[in-house]
Design an enzyme around this catalytic site. Structure first.
Site, short mmCIF file in Angstrom:
data_model
loop_
_atom_site.label_atom_id
_atom_site.label_comp_id
_atom_site.label_asym_id
_atom_site.label_seq_id
_atom_site.Cartn_x
_atom_site.Cartn_y
_atom_site.Cartn_z
N ASN A 248 63.87 14.50 72.98
CA ASN A 248 62.65 14.98 72.30
C ASN A 248 62.79 16.48 72.09
OD1 ASN A 248 61.17 12.66 71.94
ND2 ASN A 248 59.42 13.34 73.15
N SER A 282 70.83 -1.31 81.91
CA SER A 282 71.00 -0.09 81.13
C SER A 282 72.47 0.03 80.78
CB SER A 282 70.52 1.13 81.92
OG SER A 282 69.12 1.08 82.14
N HIS A 300 68.04 6.17 72.71
CA HIS A 300 68.04 6.59 74.10
C HIS A 300 67.61 5.46 75.04
CE1 HIS A 300 63.63 7.00 73.77
NE2 HIS A 300 63.61 7.05 75.09
#
Length: 407
Positions: A248, A282, A300
């Protein structure tokens, strides 16, 4: 249609010539129509030249999340309040064979109570003002932020060559700039009536926002380091940083500024985590030179499939169901004492991270190095001392403690 990018300001005029939108996802990706509508709105914002959209794309408050956007103007609304939010992966010197999950979970429950070094010194070492939100450092926050203890499930050749150990333990930390970013965002919104038009990077206002933005990015990185240090201290282990990737932020380029809105900012040869959920794998990937086509961005994480409000009523309708949500098929445990958050962050709220990575591989943006399973996911723990203090109050005893049910 998704939330208006202007969110209170006049809408973007549809007569503006739209920027090029490149999709880096397949037909197998779960993409909501609202997110595509928001992409179209974003393509018409002043100064926007090009957009890369990734397979974790989903609607957001000020535009679709899961994009990299190139613009000659700065667009603070797109970055939002969690400036510098990202993911950091750390390796621990604690071997998997010595881990007792239940015992480790009890230690990690006290993660945010672990002592840390002098915060003023740490801020100074990061070239930040020593009074810059010191009390918030080392804290995770709410929403989708977490600190997760992981073990390797699958290891590719590249992962082995990079030194990853299928008998090792790893920490994945997802957090951002906390109260600092929120304050910068609030001040920016309050100070500009037409923020939807963006800020000229050469103006005083643009330069001021960039300076505050850079401090938030550095602070958020330090915050993730301190969260990991606290977790390692709770587990009585040492740690090493493997990679720190924000998602971000804005970065300057020779064509303008690339805005990473929920998209990992990577360079060729850089390792990056792509988070699943607390009940799914993940992945650790290596960005390829092909990422230049996607403005140096990749996914992400898995990305939300259902929004938070929608999750209430889908899962966790009673205490038994909520307790089941705190376990996964690998015997892993989630530490989350907020009943709403347990439901909103259930695995079914998220897309398939495996499909996300597959799409990125097929676009030649990444090479998979490893898949990691969640063992302990820390999100939010009740302050036990505060709970005990409340239990001693007469009004709590009269209510039978119902107001403090853990799950």
């Amino acid at each position: 249609m998704g939330n208006s990018i202007g969110s209170g300001s006049s809408p973007v005029t549809s007569s503006a010539r739209p920027a090029v939108i490149n999709h880096f996802f397949s037909g197998s990706a779960w993409i909501e129509g609202a997110a595509l509508d928001q992409l179209d709105e974003m393509s018409r914002l002043p100064g926007v030249l090009e957009i890369a959209a990734f397979p974790d794309l989903h609607p957001g408050k000020y535009g679709a999340t899961g994009v990299a956007l190139l613009s000659s103007q700065l667009h603070p609304l797109l970055i939002g309040n969690d400036i510098g939010c990202g993911m950091s992966l750390f390796g621990l010197d604690l071997p998997l064979r010595k881990l007792k999950v239940d015992k480790a979970a009890e230690r990690l429950r006290r993660l945010e109570a672990q002592a840390i070094a002098d915060v003023s010194d740490l801020l100074a070492q990061a070239d930040l003002p020593t009074d810059l939100a010191p009390n918030a450092l080392g804290t995770i926050g709410g929403g989708n932020h977490f600190c997760e203890l992981q073990a390797v499930e699958d290891l590719a050749d590249g992962g082995s060559a990079a030194g990853f150990d299928d008998q090792g333990l790893y920490l994945l930390v997802h957090s951002g700039s906390r109260v600092l970013g929120a304050a910068v965002f609030s001040e920016t919104v309050a100070g500009h009536s037409r923020l939807v038009d963006g800020l000229d990077p050469g103006s005083e206002a643009g330069a001021a926002w960039l300076a505050n933005h850079d401090r938030c990015v550095a602070w958020a990185s330090l915050n993730r380091q301190l969260i990991a240090a606290r977790a390692a201290a709770a587990l009585r282990a040492d740690l090493r940083l493997i990679t720190d990737v924000p998602h971000n932020l804005v970065r300057p380029s020779n064509r303008g500024f690339v805005h990473y809105k929920g998209a990992a900012a990577v360079g060729a040869g850089e390792l990056a985590p792509i988070a699943g959920s607390r009940a799914s794998l993940s992945h650790l990937v290596l960005a390829t030179s092909g990422a230049v086509r996607s403005l140096g961005g990749i996914s992400h994480g898995a990305g939300r499939k259902y929004d938070r409000a929608t999750m209430h009523g889908r899962v966790g309708r009673n205490r038994s169901e909520r307790e089941q949500l705190l376990r996964n098929s690998w015997g892993g445990i989630a530490i989350c004492d907020d009943r709403s958050l347990v439901v909103e962050e259930a695995a079914s709220a998220y897309k398939d991270a495996e499909q996300v990575v597959t799409d990125l591989e097929n676009e030649s943006l990444v090479v998979r190095h490893a898949s990691l399973r969640p063992l302990i996911t820390f999100k939010k723990a009740v302050d036990e001392a505060e709970v005990e203090q409340r239990r001693r109050k007469p009004e709590y005893r009269r209510e039978g403690g119902r107001g403090h049910e853990r799950y």
